[in-house]
Design a protein around this motif. Structure first.
Motif, PDB file in Angstrom:
ATOM      1  N   UNK A 130      46.207  32.446  43.988  1.00  0.00           N
ATOM      2  CA  UNK A 130      46.031  32.387  42.426  1.00  0.00           C
ATOM      3  C   UNK A 130      46.941  33.331  41.813  1.00  0.00           C
ATOM      4  N   UNK A 131      47.637  32.566  40.772  1.00  0.00           N
ATOM      5  CA  UNK A 131      48.719  33.325  39.941  1.00  0.00           C
ATOM      6  C   UNK A 131      48.165  33.437  38.362  1.00  0.00           C
ATOM      7  N   UNK A 132      47.180  32.636  37.983  1.00  0.00           N
ATOM      8  CA  UNK A 132      46.684  32.643  36.674  1.00  0.00           C
ATOM      9  C   UNK A 132      45.352  32.142  36.688  1.00  0.00           C
ATOM     10  N   UNK A 133      44.740  32.939  35.716  1.00  0.00           N
ATOM     11  CA  UNK A 133      43.148  32.598  35.491  1.00  0.00           C
ATOM     12  C   UNK A 133      43.021  31.911  34.056  1.00  0.00           C
ATOM     13  N   UNK A 134      42.362  30.729  33.859  1.00  0.00           N
ATOM     14  CA  UNK A 134      42.209  30.284  32.553  1.00  0.00           C
ATOM     15  C   UNK A 134      40.594  30.085  32.442  1.00  0.00           C
ATOM     16  N   UNK A 135      40.171  30.671  31.294  1.00  0.00           N
ATOM     17  CA  UNK A 135      38.799  30.424  30.845  1.00  0.00           C
ATOM     18  C   UNK A 135      38.656  30.435  29.526  1.00  0.00           C
ATOM     19  N   UNK A 136      37.276  30.117  29.039  1.00  0.00           N
ATOM     20  CA  UNK A 136      37.135  29.982  27.609  1.00  0.00           C
ATOM     21  C   UNK A 136      37.081  31.332  26.794  1.00  0.00           C
ATOM     22  N   UNK A 137      36.387  32.263  27.730  1.00  0.00           N
ATOM     23  CA  UNK A 137      36.717  33.790  27.243  1.00  0.00           C
ATOM     24  C   UNK A 137      36.529  34.455  28.798  1.00  0.00           C
ATOM     25  N   UNK A 138      36.976  35.757  28.704  1.00  0.00           N
ATOM     26  CA  UNK A 138      37.094  36.505  29.962  1.00  0.00           C
ATOM     27  C   UNK A 138      36.576  38.092  29.512  1.00  0.00           C
ATOM     28  N   UNK A 139      36.079  38.638  30.393  1.00  0.00           N
ATOM     29  CA  UNK A 139      35.429  39.841  30.007  1.00  0.00           C
ATOM     30  C   UNK A 139      36.551  40.879  30.125  1.00  0.00           C
ATOM     31  N   UNK A 140      36.273  41.900  29.297  1.00  0.00           N
ATOM     32  CA  UNK A 140      37.354  42.925  29.113  1.00  0.00           C
ATOM     33  C   UNK A 140      37.890  43.716  30.439  1.00  0.00           C
ATOM     34  N   UNK A 141      36.916  44.178  31.089  1.00  0.00           N
ATOM     35  CA  UNK A 141      37.288  44.979  32.125  1.00  0.00           C
ATOM     36  C   UNK A 141      37.897  44.192  33.336  1.00  0.00           C
ATOM     37  N   UNK A 142      37.515  42.723  33.624  1.00  0.00           N
ATOM     38  CA  UNK A 142      38.041  41.990  34.522  1.00  0.00           C
ATOM     39  C   UNK A 142      39.253  41.463  34.132  1.00  0.00           C
ATOM     40  N   UNK A 143      39.524  41.425  32.709  1.00  0.00           N
ATOM     41  CA  UNK A 143      40.950  41.034  32.075  1.00  0.00           C
ATOM     42  C   UNK A 143      41.854  42.145  32.461  1.00  0.00           C
ATOM     43  N   UNK A 144      41.575  43.658  32.266  1.00  0.00           N
ATOM     44  CA  UNK A 144      42.457  44.529  32.329  1.00  0.00           C
ATOM     45  C   UNK A 144      42.596  44.771  33.906  1.00  0.00           C
ATOM     46  N   UNK A 145      41.778  44.571  34.899  1.00  0.00           N
ATOM     47  CA  UNK A 145      41.909  44.549  36.321  1.00  0.00           C
ATOM     48  C   UNK A 145      42.995  43.587  36.613  1.00  0.00           C
ATOM     49  N   UNK A 146      42.898  42.488  36.053  1.00  0.00           N
ATOM     50  CA  UNK A 146      43.917  41.197  36.185  1.00  0.00           C
ATOM     51  C   UNK A 146      45.462  41.744  35.790  1.00  0.00           C
ATOM     52  N   UNK A 147      45.461  42.373  34.671  1.00  0.00           N
ATOM     53  CA  UNK A 147      46.686  42.659  34.067  1.00  0.00           C
ATOM     54  C   UNK A 147      47.289  43.597  35.024  1.00  0.00           C
TER      55      UNK A 147
END
Length: 278
Positions: A130-147
């Motif tokens: 997986x290289x990209x995650x798309x969702x209606x909205x994404x939780x902040x900490x999970x987003x930061x971990x992804x980034x």
């Protein structure tokens, strides 16, 4: 070690990315997920969302990587994504299914990545392809971990058609609205490459500035803000700034750092991969 880091080749991602692979829609209907895992590409109408099957909301990090698998800390995690995903009473994903499926993108509904802030979740998704995650909205900490790990995130569902069409997508699609440091972390492909680039003087760290000039030095602060101000790195690389306010970004010098057996091995392999054994 510092000399080797200063000599290491570190480059930004290209200005445009092409994400080649299949798209996995994490739906409420487990049979639709099973069909995708069996090789079917689910049709998706990005212009008329009401025509599409319902996507799973509230996918937690424990559903992405159940806790008892988090003692893995290497690419074995690539066999684990979504093993805890529940669609009603059914868990449709088996071990290794995502990696075998050739998926480059995973799509879900609201509040993706809620729950425990475990880095294993986005790392497992990355190791599965997986290289990209798309969702209606994404939780902040999970987003930061992804980034921080280099996994791209977006709430723009129009990207689905562009990924399926094999189009190049501007990297700015994934950096829009981010602060200056986060934008550069994404551009360099994660926090470790960013920090190597920072040591090499390739990145820009925005100074913590006052909106009112010298008045910033006497700005009223909470206790937490005072602690941050005392420990933040200033524009010259020294420790301490007159004051901080909500929205400021930067780096702080920690008085004490600790880790434990749940996260130390993963941190160690990242250091070894990006920084070196020595």
């Amino acid at each position: 070690m510092i000399n080797s880091l200063l000599e290491r080749q570190i480059e930004k991602r290209p200005d445009k990315v092409r994400l080649q692979g299949r798209i996995l829609f994490l739906t409420e209907d487990p049979e639709l997920i099973k069909r995708q895992l069996a090789g079917e590409d689910l049709p998706w109408d990005t212009k008329n969302p009401a025509n599409n099957p319902k996507l799973r909301d509230d996918i937690s990090t424990d559903e992405i990587t159940p806790a008892h698998y988090c003692f893995y800390f290497d690419e074995t995690l690539g066999e684990i994504p979504y093993l805890g995903l529940k669609c009603g009473s059914v868990t449709p994903v088996g071990r290794g299914d995502i990696k075998r499926g050739g998926f480059v993108c995973a799509v879900s509904g609201k509040r993706r990545g809620k729950g425990s802030s475990r880095e294993q979740s986005p790392y497992a998704e990355m190791c599965a392809g997986i290289r990209v995650v798309i969702a209606e909205n994404i939780e902040r900490i999970y987003t930061q971990n992804c980034q921080n790990l280099g996994l791209l995130t977006s709430t723009n569902f129009s990207l689905i058609d562009r990924i399926r069409g094999g189009e190049e997508i501007a990297l700015s699609e994934f950096t829009a609205g981010e602060d200056e440091i986060t934008r550069q972390v994404i551009e360099y492909g994660g926090l470790f490459p960013f920090n190597v680039a920072r040591l090499q003087g390739k990145v820009f760290l925005p100074p913590i500035e006052s909106a009112g000039g010298s008045a910033r030095a006497t700005l009223a602060m909470t206790l937490a803000e005072k602690i941050f101000a005392r420990h933040m790195l200033n524009g010259k690389g020294a420790v301490g700034v007159p004051s901080v306010k909500p929205g400021d970004t930067g780096f702080a010098r920690a008085d004490l750092r600790f880790s434990h057996e749940y996260v130390t091995p993963m941190a160690a392999i990242f250091f070894e991969h990006y920084v070196g054994k020595d």
